[in-house]
Design a protein around this motif. Structure first.
Motif, short mmCIF file in Angstrom:
data_model
loop_
_atom_site.label_atom_id
_atom_site.label_comp_id
_atom_site.label_asym_id
_atom_site.label_seq_id
_atom_site.Cartn_x
_atom_site.Cartn_y
_atom_site.Cartn_z
N LEU A 43 0.60 -1.29 0.02
CA LEU A 43 0.22 -0.05 -0.22
C LEU A 43 0.55 1.16 0.18
CD1 LEU A 43 -3.20 0.57 0.42
CD2 LEU A 43 -2.44 0.53 2.92
N LEU A 44 0.80 2.05 -0.18
CA LEU A 44 1.32 3.76 -0.32
C LEU A 44 0.45 4.49 0.80
CD1 LEU A 44 2.32 5.99 -2.57
CD2 LEU A 44 0.46 6.55 -3.74
N LYS A 45 2.00 4.84 1.17
CA LYS A 45 1.67 4.22 3.02
C LYS A 45 0.84 6.35 2.97
CE LYS A 45 3.84 5.01 7.44
NZ LYS A 45 5.04 4.67 8.20
N ASN A 46 1.03 7.24 2.35
CA ASN A 46 0.34 8.35 2.16
C ASN A 46 0.65 8.95 1.13
OD1 ASN A 46 -0.04 11.00 2.80
ND2 ASN A 46 0.37 11.32 4.67
N PRO A 47 -0.48 9.50 0.16
CA PRO A 47 -0.76 10.15 -1.29
C PRO A 47 0.20 11.43 -1.13
CG PRO A 47 -2.21 9.00 -0.73
CD PRO A 47 -2.05 8.64 0.07
N ARG A 48 0.14 11.97 -0.35
CA ARG A 48 0.56 13.46 -0.12
C ARG A 48 2.35 13.26 0.85
NH1 ARG A 48 -3.26 16.66 -1.07
NH2 ARG A 48 -5.16 16.31 -1.53
N LYS A 49 2.50 12.53 0.86
CA LYS A 49 3.65 12.28 1.33
C LYS A 49 5.15 12.35 0.32
CE LYS A 49 6.16 10.99 5.37
NZ LYS A 49 6.63 10.07 6.61
N THR A 50 6.22 13.08 0.59
CA THR A 50 7.16 12.69 -0.57
C THR A 50 7.30 11.16 -0.77
OG1 THR A 50 8.41 15.01 -0.63
CG2 THR A 50 9.44 13.44 -1.47
N ALA A 51 7.86 11.02 -2.14
CA ALA A 51 8.16 9.20 -2.63
C ALA A 51 9.11 8.71 -3.53
CB ALA A 51 6.94 8.23 -2.71
N ILE A 52 10.04 7.83 -2.96
CA ILE A 52 10.67 7.48 -3.75
C ILE A 52 10.58 6.10 -4.09
CG2 ILE A 52 13.53 6.95 -4.85
CD1 ILE A 52 12.39 9.86 -4.22
N LEU A 53 10.55 5.81 -5.61
CA LEU A 53 10.43 4.38 -6.48
C LEU A 53 10.78 3.51 -6.98
CD1 LEU A 53 6.55 5.41 -7.56
CD2 LEU A 53 6.85 4.92 -5.73
N LEU A 54 10.91 2.48 -6.55
CA LEU A 54 12.84 2.21 -7.82
C LEU A 54 11.59 0.24 -8.11
CD1 LEU A 54 14.68 2.55 -3.93
CD2 LEU A 54 15.22 3.56 -6.55
#
Length: 320
Positions: free
Chosen positions: A101-112
């Motif tokens: 699950l995407l933990k928080n869609p309003r928080k910076t994330a790096i997808l690898l």
């Protein structure tokens, strides 16, 4: 009540020489259950094999699912069989499940992502792009020709967030250098071959990344959802304060069913990420489809986002 989804193959697209995109629609033409970024379904193949595949785009019309299948020469026949299937063939599938699950869609994330591991990250990128948050998608593949969704990502609204890393050129991803460039520790979402996942996870841990900010794709080895309790297509909601019973038919959200019966609760995003409609569950087992609650809160089953979530029991008793 059906325990599984009956699906037909409606479209097949050859993404690369070894990857096909398969679009699936309901056999009876009805809308399919919604899901959040990172979800997957389990397919029951004609030969009896059960195989799990990530859903590779966010729901749009709610009428189809898309999966990408890599033809694996070392597989036991699942991927090879799917590569031979044709438009119109029928398959059974579990309801969407989500262990990534995407933990928080309003928080910076790096997808690898590496190879076919790009599939669950595309819906995440779509969601992050919609919320306008800063993010980056790093996609590792052998070459552009072997990269699934290459053209789609090149022309996407978040194309400037996509960073390409090809092993047959000098653009191979240097994981240590990438992670060292962050002064903070943003959430990392990692999917690909096990060796790739382990390399990223180990490198991040050495650099001080907290465990709770490291998220990897995994498919459960527990009892198959095709054999287990599944989300109800139709269920009831009981209003604790009055005892009123409300039917929630297929394709209707709990908030919509409540509204049709004169009960209004605050709603905003209607996608399960803002928390506005959060309601306490007194009895019953929710089918969580939100991204607002944590995995631990999902496991407790004491709260629900009725704008998007459903039920795994015949009745949910809500504190209304």
């Amino acid at each position: 009540m059906k325990a599984v989804l009956d699906l037909d193959i409606s479209r097949i697209v050859k993404e690369t020489s070894s990857i096909v995109l398969i679009e699936l629609v309901s056999h009876d033409g009805s809308a399919l259950p919604l899901y959040q970024a990172g979800a997957h379904i389990e397919l029951k193949l004609p030969n009896g094999l059960l195989r799990q595949y990530s859903l590779c785009r966010l729901p749009t019309t709610g009428m189809s699912y898309e999966i990408a299948v890599l033809k694996d020469p070392h597989s036991r026949g699942g991927s090879e069989l799917l590569h031979k299937m044709q438009v119109g063939d029928r398959l059974q599938a579990s309801y969407p499940q989500n262990h990534f699950l995407l933990k928080n869609p309003r928080k910076t994330a790096i997808l690898l992502g590496a190879g076919i591991g790009i599939t669950p990250l595309i819906p995440m990128a779509q969601m992050l792009s919609k919320t306008g948050v800063d993010f980056a998608l790093h996609y590792s593949a052998k070459s552009p020709a072997s990269a699934a969704f290459y053209d789609q990502l090149k022309t996407s609204v978040f194309a400037d967030k996509v960073h390409w890393h090809f092993s047959n050129s000098n653009s191979r991803l240097d994981i240590e250098s990438l992670l060292r460039g962050f002064t903070s520790h943003p959430d990392l979402y990692i999917c690909g071959p096990s060796q790739y996942i382990e390399e990223v996870m180990n490198c991040a841990k050495v650099m001080g990344w907290p465990e709770e900010k490291l998220h990897r794709e995994f498919f459960t080895g527990t009892k198959s959802p095709l054999m287990d309790q599944v989300p109800r297509e139709m269920f009831q909601v009981k209003i604790a304060s009055s005892g009123q019973m409300i039917d929630v038919p297929p394709g209707v959200s709990i908030t919509e069913a409540l509204e049709m019966n004169g009960i209004d609760i605050p709603i905003s995003c209607e996608e399960g990420w803002c928390g506005t409609c959060m309601t306490r569950v007194i009895d019953g087992v929710p089918d969580h489809r939100d991204t607002f609650l944590s995995p631990q809160e999902h496991a407790r089953n004491s709260l629900i986002m009725p704008c998007c979530s459903g039920s795994r029991s015949d009745c949910l008793v809500l504190d209304l």
